[in-house]
Design a protein around this motif. Structure first.
Motif, PDB file in Angstrom:
ATOM      1  N   ASP A 177     -74.330   3.034   9.633  1.00 36.15           N
ATOM      2  CA  ASP A 177     -74.976   3.423  10.894  1.00 36.15           C
ATOM      3  C   ASP A 177     -73.973   3.999  11.877  1.00 36.15           C
ATOM      4  N   ALA A 178     -72.954   4.698  11.381  1.00 34.75           N
ATOM      5  CA  ALA A 178     -71.869   5.156  12.252  1.00 34.75           C
ATOM      6  C   ALA A 178     -71.325   6.514  11.817  1.00 34.75           C
ATOM      7  N   HIS A 179     -72.161   7.356  11.191  1.00 39.67           N
ATOM      8  CA  HIS A 179     -71.671   8.599  10.596  1.00 39.67           C
ATOM      9  C   HIS A 179     -70.903   9.458  11.596  1.00 39.67           C
ATOM     10  N   ASP A 180     -71.514   9.754  12.749  1.00 36.17           N
ATOM     11  CA  ASP A 180     -70.890  10.659  13.716  1.00 36.17           C
ATOM     12  C   ASP A 180     -69.570  10.101  14.228  1.00 36.17           C
ATOM     13  N   ASP A 181     -69.537   8.807  14.479  1.00 31.10           N
ATOM     14  CA  ASP A 181     -68.326   8.195  15.026  1.00 31.10           C
ATOM     15  C   ASP A 181     -67.207   8.150  13.996  1.00 31.10           C
ATOM     16  N   VAL A 182     -67.547   7.891  12.732  1.00 30.06           N
ATOM     17  CA  VAL A 182     -66.535   7.901  11.674  1.00 30.06           C
ATOM     18  C   VAL A 182     -65.903   9.284  11.568  1.00 30.06           C
ATOM     19  N   VAL A 183     -66.738  10.309  11.541  1.00 31.15           N
ATOM     20  CA  VAL A 183     -66.229  11.678  11.447  1.00 31.15           C
ATOM     21  C   VAL A 183     -65.372  12.015  12.661  1.00 31.15           C
ATOM     22  N   GLN A 184     -65.819  11.595  13.836  1.00 23.78           N
ATOM     23  CA  GLN A 184     -65.057  11.867  15.060  1.00 23.78           C
ATOM     24  C   GLN A 184     -63.666  11.240  14.994  1.00 23.78           C
ATOM     25  N   VAL A 185     -63.593   9.972  14.584  1.00 20.57           N
ATOM     26  CA  VAL A 185     -62.291   9.299  14.504  1.00 20.57           C
ATOM     27  C   VAL A 185     -61.397   9.985  13.471  1.00 20.57           C
ATOM     28  N   LEU A 186     -61.946  10.340  12.326  1.00 21.08           N
ATOM     29  CA  LEU A 186     -61.150  11.020  11.302  1.00 21.08           C
ATOM     30  C   LEU A 186     -60.571  12.327  11.841  1.00 21.08           C
ATOM     31  N   ARG A 187     -61.368  13.062  12.583  1.00 17.80           N
ATOM     32  CA  ARG A 187     -60.890  14.339  13.113  1.00 17.80           C
ATOM     33  C   ARG A 187     -59.884  14.136  14.240  1.00 17.80           C
ATOM     34  N   GLU A 188     -60.108  13.125  15.065  1.00 19.50           N
ATOM     35  CA  GLU A 188     -59.165  12.867  16.154  1.00 19.50           C
ATOM     36  C   GLU A 188     -57.807  12.424  15.630  1.00 19.50           C
ATOM     37  N   GLU A 189     -57.818  11.558  14.622  1.00 21.80           N
ATOM     38  CA  GLU A 189     -56.574  11.023  14.082  1.00 21.80           C
ATOM     39  C   GLU A 189     -55.910  11.975  13.097  1.00 21.80           C
ATOM     40  N   GLY A 190     -56.727  12.851  12.504  1.00 25.51           N
ATOM     41  CA  GLY A 190     -56.244  13.663  11.403  1.00 25.51           C
ATOM     42  C   GLY A 190     -56.407  12.895  10.117  1.00 25.51           C
ATOM     43  N   ALA A 191     -57.375  13.291   9.309  1.00 18.78           N
ATOM     44  CA  ALA A 191     -57.693  12.529   8.097  1.00 18.78           C
ATOM     45  C   ALA A 191     -56.552  12.592   7.095  1.00 18.78           C
ATOM     46  N   PRO A 192     -56.371  11.525   6.307  1.00 19.53           N
ATOM     47  CA  PRO A 192     -55.411  11.585   5.190  1.00 19.53           C
ATOM     48  C   PRO A 192     -55.808  12.685   4.208  1.00 19.53           C
ATOM     49  N   GLY A 193     -54.919  12.987   3.309  1.00 21.00           N
ATOM     50  CA  GLY A 193     -55.192  14.041   2.340  1.00 21.00           C
ATOM     51  C   GLY A 193     -56.326  13.730   1.386  1.00 21.00           C
ATOM     52  N   ARG A 194     -56.631  12.438   1.192  1.00 15.56           N
ATOM     53  CA  ARG A 194     -57.703  12.032   0.274  1.00 15.56           C
ATOM     54  C   ARG A 194     -58.580  10.998   0.989  1.00 15.56           C
ATOM     55  N   VAL A 195     -59.849  11.321   1.132  1.00 15.69           N
ATOM     56  CA  VAL A 195     -60.801  10.451   1.819  1.00 15.69           C
ATOM     57  C   VAL A 195     -62.030  10.268   0.938  1.00 15.69           C
ATOM     58  N   VAL A 196     -62.468   9.024   0.791  1.00 13.80           N
ATOM     59  CA  VAL A 196     -63.667   8.693   0.008  1.00 13.80           C
ATOM     60  C   VAL A 196     -64.651   7.966   0.908  1.00 13.80           C
ATOM     61  N   PHE A 197     -65.872   8.486   0.998  1.00 11.65           N
ATOM     62  CA  PHE A 197     -66.951   7.761   1.667  1.00 11.65           C
ATOM     63  C   PHE A 197     -67.574   6.824   0.641  1.00 11.65           C
ATOM     64  N   HIS A 198     -67.107   5.569   0.665  1.00 11.75           N
ATOM     65  CA  HIS A 198     -67.610   4.548  -0.255  1.00 11.75           C
ATOM     66  C   HIS A 198     -69.083   4.279   0.021  1.00 11.75           C
ATOM     67  N   CYS A 199     -69.832   4.043  -1.068  1.00 10.96           N
ATOM     68  CA  CYS A 199     -71.273   3.786  -0.963  1.00 10.96           C
ATOM     69  C   CYS A 199     -71.891   4.772   0.025  1.00 10.96           C
ATOM     70  N   PHE A 200     -71.771   6.033  -0.278  1.00  7.04           N
ATOM     71  CA  PHE A 200     -72.226   7.087   0.618  1.00  7.04           C
ATOM     72  C   PHE A 200     -73.630   6.771   1.116  1.00  7.04           C
TER      73      PHE A 200
END
Length: 301
Positions: A177-200
């Motif tokens: 229940d946090a899709h937008d916020d997860v994406v926002q944090v990843l973009r703000e921090e700079g995502a690692p080179g490999r990211v997996v959305f577990h249990c999409f």
């Protein structure tokens, strides 16, 4: 869907026979599915979490999985106890790789005890093991945590992202229940080179974002649930090069055995559903998933 369990729930990883049903039929393991034509890996499981009267042991669980074409798994930590277990387990069986982290619902509990920084430091130490290939599961969960706990979740998530980047490890995302916020944090921090959305758990919009960013989408037994139209729509547009499969065992057992214990040997149910829904040859899909998993975590050898 990892949740905290008391220390008594953690078991010696070689003493429990995962193939032996116990208790009522509801708590007995379902029958083994037909083997897959090509091997795949379960990229998210919790071997230390028993499901009612049906605990799962490492060796027996992996033997049962291998018999149906699931040749390896990623054992995932959710707190310090399960992350320590993960390091122990990957040393016991070469068919395992590991991930260690503080689950987003656990981070506020460590913070409330004044132990969050100490816990994060231990996670980083545990992550130095050569068979620990991911930081996870970490992320945001707006279903079970609210109020000031959300600030601790966000802080912990950002710290886990930093650890994954500095150690060059894959990041396994828990997103409820946090899709937008997860994406926002990843973009703000700079995502690692490999990211997996577990249990999409997203929809077409999140799948498009993952396609654009090159983030893997890991589909679990939830894909087979009757009320999961959003997941099937996401799968339909997901880049095949970004598809993974998992059990999240002992949770999320696929249809037609929903509600009974789950284990890595149940992966074929989800893979076959993915093949049917995408109109993909089953053997070709298995090969693609296996290649994707190795790109995400490295070799099991």
């Amino acid at each position: 869907m990892c949740t905290s369990l008391p220390p008594a729930a953690y078991r010696d990883p070689l003493t429990v026979d995962a193939t032996e049903p116990s208790g009522s039929r509801q708590k007995a393991f379902p029958p083994a599915p037909e083997p897959l034509p090509m091997p795949v890996m379960d990229n998210h499981t919790h071997l230390d979490f028993p499901d009612g009267q049906a605990p799962v042991g490492v060796k027996a669980a992996l033997d049962a999985a291998a018999a149906v074409g699931v040749q390896g798994a990623v054992q995932v930590g959710c707190d310090l106890e399960s992350s320590r277990f993960t390091v122990q387990a990957v040393d016991l069986d070469e068919r395992l790789l590991g991930a260690v982290a503080l689950h987003p619902n656990d981070a506020p509990r460590y913070a409330a005890r004044g132990e969050l920084e100490q816990a994060l430091a231990e996670i980083e130490r545990l992550a130095s093991h050569p068979r620990i290939r991911a930081i996870g599961e970490t992320g945001l969960d707006f279903f079970r945590t609210e109020g000031e706990g959300l600030a601790h979740q966000r802080y912990s998530f950002r710290r886990h992202i930093d650890i994954a980047k500095r150690l060059d490890l894959t990041l396994q995302i828990h997103d409820r229940d946090a899709h937008d916020d997860v994406v926002q944090v990843l973009r703000e921090e700079g995502a690692p080179g490999r990211v997996v959305f577990h249990c999409f758990s997203g929809d077409e919009e999140l799948a498009r974002i993952c396609n654009k960013e090159g983030w893997w989408m890991s589909f679990a037994g939830t894909l087979t649930f009757r009320n999961a139209a959003n997941l099937r729509a996401a799968l339909a547009i997901a880049d095949p090069a970004l598809m993974l499969v998992e059990t999240d065992a002992p949770f999320l057992t696929p249809h037609p055995h929903r509600g009974r214990p789950n284990a890595s040997y149940m992966v074929p149910y989800t893979v076959r559903a993915m093949a049917e829904l995408t109109g993909t040859d089953l053997a070709a899909l298995c090969s693609g998933i296996s290649e994707n998993t190795i790109r995400a975590y490295g070799s099991w050898d």
